[in-house]
Structures are given as C-alpha cells and as structure tokens.
Design a protein around this motif. Structure first.
Motif, PDB file in Angstrom:
ATOM      1  N   LEU A  66       1.152  -1.102  -0.081  1.00 44.17           N
ATOM      2  CA  LEU A  66       0.075  -0.070   0.207  1.00 44.17           C
ATOM      3  C   LEU A  66       0.969   1.210  -0.094  1.00 44.17           C
ATOM      4  N   ILE A  67       0.139   2.711  -0.393  1.00 46.64           N
ATOM      5  CA  ILE A  67       0.716   3.326  -0.247  1.00 46.64           C
ATOM      6  C   ILE A  67       0.566   4.269   0.948  1.00 46.64           C
ATOM      7  N   VAL A  68       1.882   5.112   1.268  1.00 48.31           N
ATOM      8  CA  VAL A  68       1.439   5.826   2.671  1.00 48.31           C
ATOM      9  C   VAL A  68       1.058   6.841   2.324  1.00 48.31           C
ATOM     10  N   HIS A  69       0.225   8.311   2.815  1.00 51.96           N
ATOM     11  CA  HIS A  69       0.206   9.075   2.656  1.00 51.96           C
ATOM     12  C   HIS A  69       0.633  10.396   3.489  1.00 51.96           C
ATOM     13  N   ILE A  70       1.055  11.382   3.338  1.00 53.73           N
ATOM     14  CA  ILE A  70       1.253  11.982   4.505  1.00 53.73           C
ATOM     15  C   ILE A  70       0.810  13.280   3.863  1.00 53.73           C
ATOM     16  N   ALA A  71       0.935  14.572   4.894  1.00 54.85           N
ATOM     17  CA  ALA A  71       0.180  15.495   5.119  1.00 54.85           C
ATOM     18  C   ALA A  71       1.287  16.594   4.861  1.00 54.85           C
ATOM     19  N   ALA A  72       2.442  16.215   5.696  1.00 56.76           N
ATOM     20  CA  ALA A  72       3.822  17.320   6.042  1.00 56.76           C
ATOM     21  C   ALA A  72       5.412  16.484   5.619  1.00 56.76           C
ATOM     22  N   TRP A  73       5.637  17.184   4.882  1.00 55.50           N
ATOM     23  CA  TRP A  73       6.403  16.225   3.746  1.00 55.50           C
ATOM     24  C   TRP A  73       8.088  15.454   5.684  1.00 55.50           C
ATOM     25  N   GLU A  74       7.901  17.160   6.415  1.00 51.48           N
ATOM     26  CA  GLU A  74       8.742  15.933   7.196  1.00 51.48           C
ATOM     27  C   GLU A  74       8.488  15.158   7.989  1.00 51.48           C
ATOM     28  N   ASP A  75       7.117  14.397   7.080  1.00 51.66           N
ATOM     29  CA  ASP A  75       6.980  13.231   8.211  1.00 51.66           C
ATOM     30  C   ASP A  75       7.484  12.077   6.957  1.00 51.66           C
ATOM     31  N   ILE A  76       8.569  12.651   5.803  1.00 50.93           N
ATOM     32  CA  ILE A  76       8.985  11.412   5.343  1.00 50.93           C
ATOM     33  C   ILE A  76      10.343  10.173   6.099  1.00 50.93           C
ATOM     34  N   PHE A  77      10.485  11.603   7.393  1.00 52.20           N
ATOM     35  CA  PHE A  77      11.878  10.925   8.129  1.00 52.20           C
ATOM     36  C   PHE A  77      11.293  10.364   9.312  1.00 52.20           C
ATOM     37  N   LEU A  78      10.146   9.929   9.201  1.00 54.77           N
ATOM     38  CA  LEU A  78       9.380   9.229  10.655  1.00 54.77           C
ATOM     39  C   LEU A  78       9.335   7.478   9.987  1.00 54.77           C
ATOM     40  N   LEU A  79       9.186   7.768   8.822  1.00 55.56           N
ATOM     41  CA  LEU A  79       8.627   6.262   7.878  1.00 55.56           C
ATOM     42  C   LEU A  79      10.029   5.726   7.452  1.00 55.56           C
ATOM     43  N   THR A  80      10.961   6.258   7.120  1.00 53.49           N
ATOM     44  CA  THR A  80      12.671   5.794   6.780  1.00 53.49           C
ATOM     45  C   THR A  80      13.455   5.504   6.866  1.00 53.49           C
ATOM     46  N   LYS A  81      14.314   4.914   6.756  1.00 51.53           N
ATOM     47  CA  LYS A  81      15.616   4.367   7.228  1.00 51.53           C
ATOM     48  C   LYS A  81      16.984   6.252   7.056  1.00 51.53           C
ATOM     49  N   GLU A  82      16.339   5.894   5.537  1.00 58.37           N
ATOM     50  CA  GLU A  82      18.027   7.276   4.692  1.00 58.37           C
ATOM     51  C   GLU A  82      16.534   8.443   4.036  1.00 58.37           C
ATOM     52  N   VAL A  83      16.615   9.507   3.701  1.00 58.49           N
ATOM     53  CA  VAL A  83      16.180   9.684   2.658  1.00 58.49           C
ATOM     54  C   VAL A  83      17.066  10.694   2.120  1.00 58.49           C
ATOM     55  N   PRO A  84      17.686  10.146   0.618  1.00 61.76           N
ATOM     56  CA  PRO A  84      18.934  10.885  -0.406  1.00 61.76           C
ATOM     57  C   PRO A  84      18.572  11.781  -0.706  1.00 61.76           C
ATOM     58  N   GLU A  85      19.807  12.365  -1.591  1.00 58.02           N
ATOM     59  CA  GLU A  85      19.158  13.599  -1.588  1.00 58.02           C
ATOM     60  C   GLU A  85      18.410  13.987  -2.880  1.00 58.02           C
ATOM     61  N   ALA A  86      18.761  13.016  -4.339  1.00 54.55           N
ATOM     62  CA  ALA A  86      16.835  12.769  -5.133  1.00 54.55           C
ATOM     63  C   ALA A  86      15.908  12.540  -4.362  1.00 54.55           C
ATOM     64  N   ALA A  87      15.853  12.365  -3.269  1.00 55.94           N
ATOM     65  CA  ALA A  87      13.833  11.751  -2.365  1.00 55.94           C
ATOM     66  C   ALA A  87      13.589  13.441  -2.009  1.00 55.94           C
ATOM     67  N   LYS A  88      14.858  13.784  -1.678  1.00 59.10           N
ATOM     68  CA  LYS A  88      14.309  15.446  -1.239  1.00 59.10           C
ATOM     69  C   LYS A  88      14.321  16.440  -2.034  1.00 59.10           C
ATOM     70  N   LYS A  89      15.101  16.355  -3.129  1.00 63.67           N
ATOM     71  CA  LYS A  89      14.743  17.115  -4.097  1.00 63.67           C
ATOM     72  C   LYS A  89      13.495  16.939  -5.018  1.00 63.67           C
ATOM     73  N   LEU A  90      13.210  16.219  -5.316  1.00 66.92           N
ATOM     74  CA  LEU A  90      11.316  15.062  -6.000  1.00 66.92           C
ATOM     75  C   LEU A  90      10.144  16.074  -5.072  1.00 66.92           C
ATOM     76  N   ALA A  91      11.153  15.719  -4.004  1.00 73.75           N
ATOM     77  CA  ALA A  91       9.650  16.334  -2.869  1.00 73.75           C
ATOM     78  C   ALA A  91       9.284  17.597  -3.095  1.00 73.75           C
TER      79      ALA A  91
END
Ligand code: AMP
Ligand code: MG
Length: 349
Positions: A66-91
């Motif tokens: 399933l896709i997890v939907h968030i409503a604040a971009w910082e919440d990506i850090f709670l769901l993941t082990k690491e957030v690569p630079e490319a993901a930050k740029k895409l967000a």
C-alpha cells in the motif's frame, strides 16, 4: 456494516465532520476519500490490523503493498531509514502532488502495510480533502485505489459506492477527480532512480530535477521476463467486464477496422462499444461510442479513461474497441493503463 457517505469538497475541506472521519481511522476503521489522482481507500498506515482490513475490503492480494499518504513533508523521516538527496529534490519539486517515492522503511511501518517488503511507498497528495483527512487521523494513511481489486480505479464517488458500500465505514464524496490516473511511482532505494509506474509526473518532469532516471523494463516490454519491481504491476488491472482490444494505425484505417469488427460482433448479438476521441466519435457505428476527449489534450484523455471503462460495465457492453494514443509525456501513463485494461490485446492495422 453500514457505510456513511459524506459530501465534502475542496472549497471547504475541513468541516466539523472531518474530525469524526479522522476518529474512524484512528480507531482502526476505513474511509474512502478523494485525492487528485483517483479515489483512495484509507486506513491507519501504522496499524497492521487496518492494513489487513484494506486488503480484505478490496479483495487485494496481501503481497501487493500500500502507499502511505502523509500531509507534512517532514513526516517522510519518520517512515524511512534514510532519505537520499534525490528524494529531497523530488519532494521539493513535486510534493504535494501525484508522485510516490519508494524508500527504505523504518521500524514504525508495519510489514502488513508494505506487503512484507523492507521498503515503503510514500506520497503527499495535493487534494485538500485528502490532506485534512490525513491530519485529522494522525498523519499516516495507507490507501490503495478505492475499487475492488482488478476493476478500473474510481474517479467519481458513484463507483466507490458501487464497489465498497457495506465494506468500509465511510466514503467521502469529493466530486470528480482532476487527474484520473494513479501517481507516478519512483524507486529511490538503488543508485539510479527508477520509474516503477508511469503517471501524471512524466519522465521529462523527473529529468528536470534528477540527472538520470531509468524505467522498469517490464513496463516498456510486456513480454519481458523479469519480475516488475512494483508488485502491483504483476496483476491484471483496470479491466472492464467486456472484451477490450486496442486498435493501432492511421485514423482512417482504425475507424474502418473497428466498424467492420463491430458489425461482425453484432452478428453474434453481442453489445459493442468504442473508446473514441472527439475527433473520431462521429464516424463509429457501435451500440455505444464514448469519447475520451480531444486526442490533442492528454489531460482530458487521462481524466476520462477510467470513468468510460466503468460506463461500459454499467451498460453491459461485451466487446469494446479502443483507439490507441501517443506514448509521449502523459501518454506513457495512459497507454500503460489502457494496455493493462486490455490484457495487452493490440491489433495493428
Ligand atoms: P495502488 O495504491 O492500488 O495504486 O497501488 C500501489 C502500488 O504501489 C502497488 O500496487 C505497488 O505496485 C506499488 N508499491 C507500493 N509499495 C511499494 C514498494 N515498497 N515497492 C515497490 N512498489 C510498491
Ligand atoms: Mg489500484
């Protein structure tokens, strides 16, 4: 179970009922809601029991994450082990919006939500009703499309109700959905980003932010023997009840072929339908001819495709022919869905 239906639209996305709907999800219930891509079937993404209920309500195989939907971009850090630079740029470039990113999951995300995988799919939708529901329910909603597994995704509330009445606690009718095709999925867990499912955010748009992006080879070539990286791409999807074929060729030859095929089907008393464009619709002679809009306007084609597939079901059409579309830009996503709906049945004339 009795399903409550609420009418909430983007002009007033946070009426008093929103708190009630958020409570339903917090308590482990399911709420279907509008997003900018298609209607979603939402439950608490951090509650394994909610995810199990989602699979049961849809009749979805439990290895299809399933896709997890968030409503604040910082919440990506709670769901993941690491957030690569490319993901930050895409967000930064595409969130909130129709882009889903695959990242390595943190322990907070239960395996029931990710279909047993160590990765998690995350999206921050732009639809204001979706955002308010996510906030009201604690911040993390797991949501596949709000249809029974295998059927075309719903872009109007009528079809959510048709599939999920008495299977979910509530449905939010948010009116017509603007995009009409599911999000673009990009995997960021390997060195080079990879498109696992084409969508409204096109390859060209991704390349305006990333140095490189490849596409899962199974998307480009249906006969490819590799396993698709997005488990959902393995399953038959979006299919109408009727037998759908795509016809490719010059406009005149396509029209002539389809009209001949339609008259043959009529001899065996089968009800016929054609997926046409504004330009070609007047030239067809099937029982039901539906236009997806102008061929020049791929946004319009995307927004009407699933609704039209459902309308053919409503009318019990047994044999359906569709014109083919360009695979440029948004056309890549349109053709991906249409080919899947047709089980890759294509006639070249
Ligand atoms: P849906 O929400 O029904 O449009 O489907 C979501 C799709 O996202 C699934 O069918 C998968 O193909 C894909 N997906 C979700 N999570 C992952 C993941 N962790 N890795 C790869 N693909 C995923
Ligand atoms: Mg789906």
């Amino acid at each position: 179970m009795k399903t409550l239906v609420y009418r909430i639209d983007e002009t007033n996305p946070n009426p008093p009922e929103m708190a009630e709907l958020g409570e339903i999800i917090k308590k482990g219930g399911l709420v279907a809601f509008p997003t900018e891509t298609v209607y979603g079937l939402g439950g608490d993404a951090l509650n394994p029991e909610s995810s199990k209920k989602i699979y049961a309500a849809k009749g979805r195989p439990s290895d299809n994450p399933l896709i997890v939907h968030i409503a604040a971009w910082e919440d990506i850090f709670l769901l993941t082990k690491e957030v690569p630079e490319a993901a930050k740029k895409l967000a930064q470039a595409f969130w909130p919006g129709p882009l889903t990113m695959i990242l390595k999951k943190s322990d907070r995300v239960p395996k029931e939500t990710t279909g047993g995988l160590d990765t998690v799919a995350i999206r921050f939708p732009s639809h204001k009703v979706a955002q308010e529901l996510i906030k009201a329910s604690g911040g993390f909603i797991a949501a596949p499309s709000a249809n029974l597994s295998g059927k075309p995704s719903p872009t109007i509330a009528k079809y959510v109700l048709e599939d999920l009445d008495e299977r979910v606690d509530a449905i939010i009718d948010g009116g017509d959905i603007p995009i009409g095709l599911e999000s673009t999925i990009v995997d960021l867990t390997a060195e080079e980003p990879m498109i696992l499912r084409p969508g409204f955010i096109t390859r060209e748009m991704l390349l305006s932010v990333l140095d490189q992006v490849k596409t899962d080879p199974t998307i480009l070539d249906a006969s490819c023997r590799e396993r698709p990286k997005a488990p959902g791409m393995r399953y038959r999807h979006y299919a109408p009840k009727g037998d759908l074929s795509i016809v490719e060729g010059s406009p005149e030859e396509v029209i002539a072929y389809i009209n001949r095929a339609v008259s043959n089907a009529r001899e065996t008393e089968r009800k016929t339908g054609v997926i046409a464009t504004a330009e070609s619709a007047p030239y067809y002679s099937a029982d039901l001819v539906k236009s997806v809009g102008s061929r020049e306007n791929s946004g319009e084609v995307a927004a009407s495709l699933y609704r039209i597939l459902r309308e053919f079901d409503d009318e019990n059409v047994e044999v359906i022919y569709s014109e083919s579309f360009s695979s440029e830009g948004l056309g890549e996503a349109i053709m991906n869905r249409l080919l899947k709906a047709a089980g890759h049945k294509v006639v070249r004339v």
